[in-house]
Enzyme design. Structure first.
Site, PDB file in Angstrom:
ATOM      1  N   TYR A 203       0.837  -1.207   0.000  1.00 28.84           N
ATOM      2  CA  TYR A 203       0.000   0.000   0.000  1.00 28.84           C
ATOM      3  C   TYR A 203       0.869   1.253   0.000  1.00 28.84           C
ATOM      4  O   TYR A 203       0.622   2.202  -0.763  1.00 28.84           O
ATOM      5  CB  TYR A 203      -0.920  -0.022   1.216  1.00 28.84           C
ATOM      6  CG  TYR A 203      -1.838   1.177   1.324  1.00 28.84           C
ATOM      7  CD1 TYR A 203      -2.906   1.335   0.440  1.00 28.84           C
ATOM      8  CD2 TYR A 203      -1.649   2.137   2.315  1.00 28.84           C
ATOM      9  CE1 TYR A 203      -3.760   2.423   0.541  1.00 28.84           C
ATOM     10  CE2 TYR A 203      -2.498   3.230   2.422  1.00 28.84           C
ATOM     11  CZ  TYR A 203      -3.553   3.367   1.530  1.00 28.84           C
ATOM     12  OH  TYR A 203      -4.388   4.453   1.631  1.00 28.84           O
ATOM     13  N   LYS A 207       0.961   4.036  -3.093  1.00 23.37           N
ATOM     14  CA  LYS A 207       0.665   5.462  -2.937  1.00 23.37           C
ATOM     15  C   LYS A 207       1.870   6.327  -3.317  1.00 23.37           C
ATOM     16  O   LYS A 207       1.707   7.415  -3.887  1.00 23.37           O
ATOM     17  CB  LYS A 207       0.210   5.759  -1.512  1.00 23.37           C
ATOM     18  CG  LYS A 207      -1.139   5.149  -1.150  1.00 23.37           C
ATOM     19  CD  LYS A 207      -2.241   5.595  -2.113  1.00 23.37           C
ATOM     20  CE  LYS A 207      -3.596   5.035  -1.743  1.00 23.37           C
ATOM     21  NZ  LYS A 207      -4.666   5.429  -2.697  1.00 23.37           N
TER      22      LYS A 207
END
Length: 321
Positions: A203, A207
């Site tokens: 994650y 991002k």
């Protein structure tokens, strides 16, 4: 006191006040200032904003914030029933500023790239324009770095990065063809996108990648507005669908009774960032906001790494401190 000493004192006071604001506010100082003295959300009335992942959480909250000011909306997500509920809520929140035709619902799976062009055409056929695309759809993750299967890395990047880039490219091409390159691309990023946290390796990487993709777009196309909105822990059902380290796994946890910013406050701040066309903003309750500032400074980031263990950082991220 000499003039030089006076200037030094002012400089010290400036930074003292700034640090206090880091501690007291629930967002970065520039966003807080714009929320008080910046461009009003009413300036967006009549614009068409497309929000992906609008059936719940931050997407729903942002839609409600914009609807209150007469912003026309395109709401897309996989869950049609929830989207229709959000549509009704937006019309109620608008208090007459929007008609039913001003809130378009599109059932959409971001991973179905072949349908992106069709969905964009649906938006343009309905409203004959698009002003802002908000890439909000995505999933989080909870897993140890060493336990993540490579298939999970690929799946998360497909949703949180590549699907976003694909849809954004189509919309940017529309902006170039119809508006000479003027338009607005936004995305829900995360503080984890510039300040890595433990137990969410894919994650964090996704991002970071998303930020790089969109910031490079801004460098390349100066007329285009690009906004990255990076929330910290928010009280949504985000963890229900979050990836684990195993393919097909879901975290399935609730954020109830955790120290998290409300989704509506997050949505209101996101709306302010859009109205003021801010490039990078973030939000989060103390100490998240303070840590976000520290992460932006290499020296403070090193100090932070020495003072906090991965367990402490994880407790902050999970709203347990």
């Amino acid at each position: 006191m000499s003039f030089l000493e006076f200037l030094l004192l002012l400089l010290v006071l400036y930074y003292v006040v700034y640090v206090l604001l880091w501690i007291l506010l629930d967002c970065n100082v520039a966003l807080w200032y714009k929320s008080r003295f910046g461009v009003s959300l009413s300036s967006m009335r009549g614009q068409v904003v497309w929000i992906t992942g609008a059936s719940s959480g931050i997407g729903r909250a942002l839609a409600l914030s914009l609807a209150r000011h007469g912003v026309k909306l395109v709401l897309s997500a996989r869950r049609l029933e929830q989207l229709e509920q959000v549509q009704e809520e937006c019309l109620a929140a608008a208090r007459g500023l929007l008609a039913t035709k001003d809130v378009l619902v599109i059932q959409m799976d971001m991973l179905d790239l072949d349908e992106h062009k069709t969905h964009l055409n649906t938006v343009l056929n309905h409203f004959h324009r698009l002003d802002v695309l908000v890439n909000n759809a995505g999933r989080s993750q909870r897993a140890s770095w060493t336990e993540v299967e490579i298939e999970v890395d690929r799946e998360l990047f497909e949703l949180d990065v590549f699907a976003v880039v694909h849809l954004s490219r189509l919309v940017v091409r529309y902006f170039v063809e119809q508006n000479g390159g003027r338009g607005h691309i936004a995305a829900t990023s995360s503080i984890a996108g510039f300040s890595p946290v433990p137990f969410s390796p894919t994650y964090c990487a996704a991002k970071h990648a998303l930020n790089a993709y969109l910031l490079s777009l801004k460098v390349e196309m100066r007329k285009l507005d690009v906004s990255l909105f990076a929330p910290g822990p928010i009280a949504t059902d985000f963890l229900q669908e979050a990836f684990t380290g195993s393919q097909g796994g879901k975290v399935g946890l609730s954020t109830a009774n955790q120290k998290r910013m409300t989704a509506q406050r997050c949505g209101d701040l996101f709306a302010v960032a859009l109205a003021n066309k801010m490039d990078l903003t973030w939000c989060g309750l103390f100490p998240v906001n303070l840590l976000a500032y520290c992460a932006r400074n290499p020296t403070l980031s090193k100090i932070l790494a020495q003072l906090m263990t991965e367990k402490t950082l994880n407790k902050i991220r999970e709203g347990k401190l």
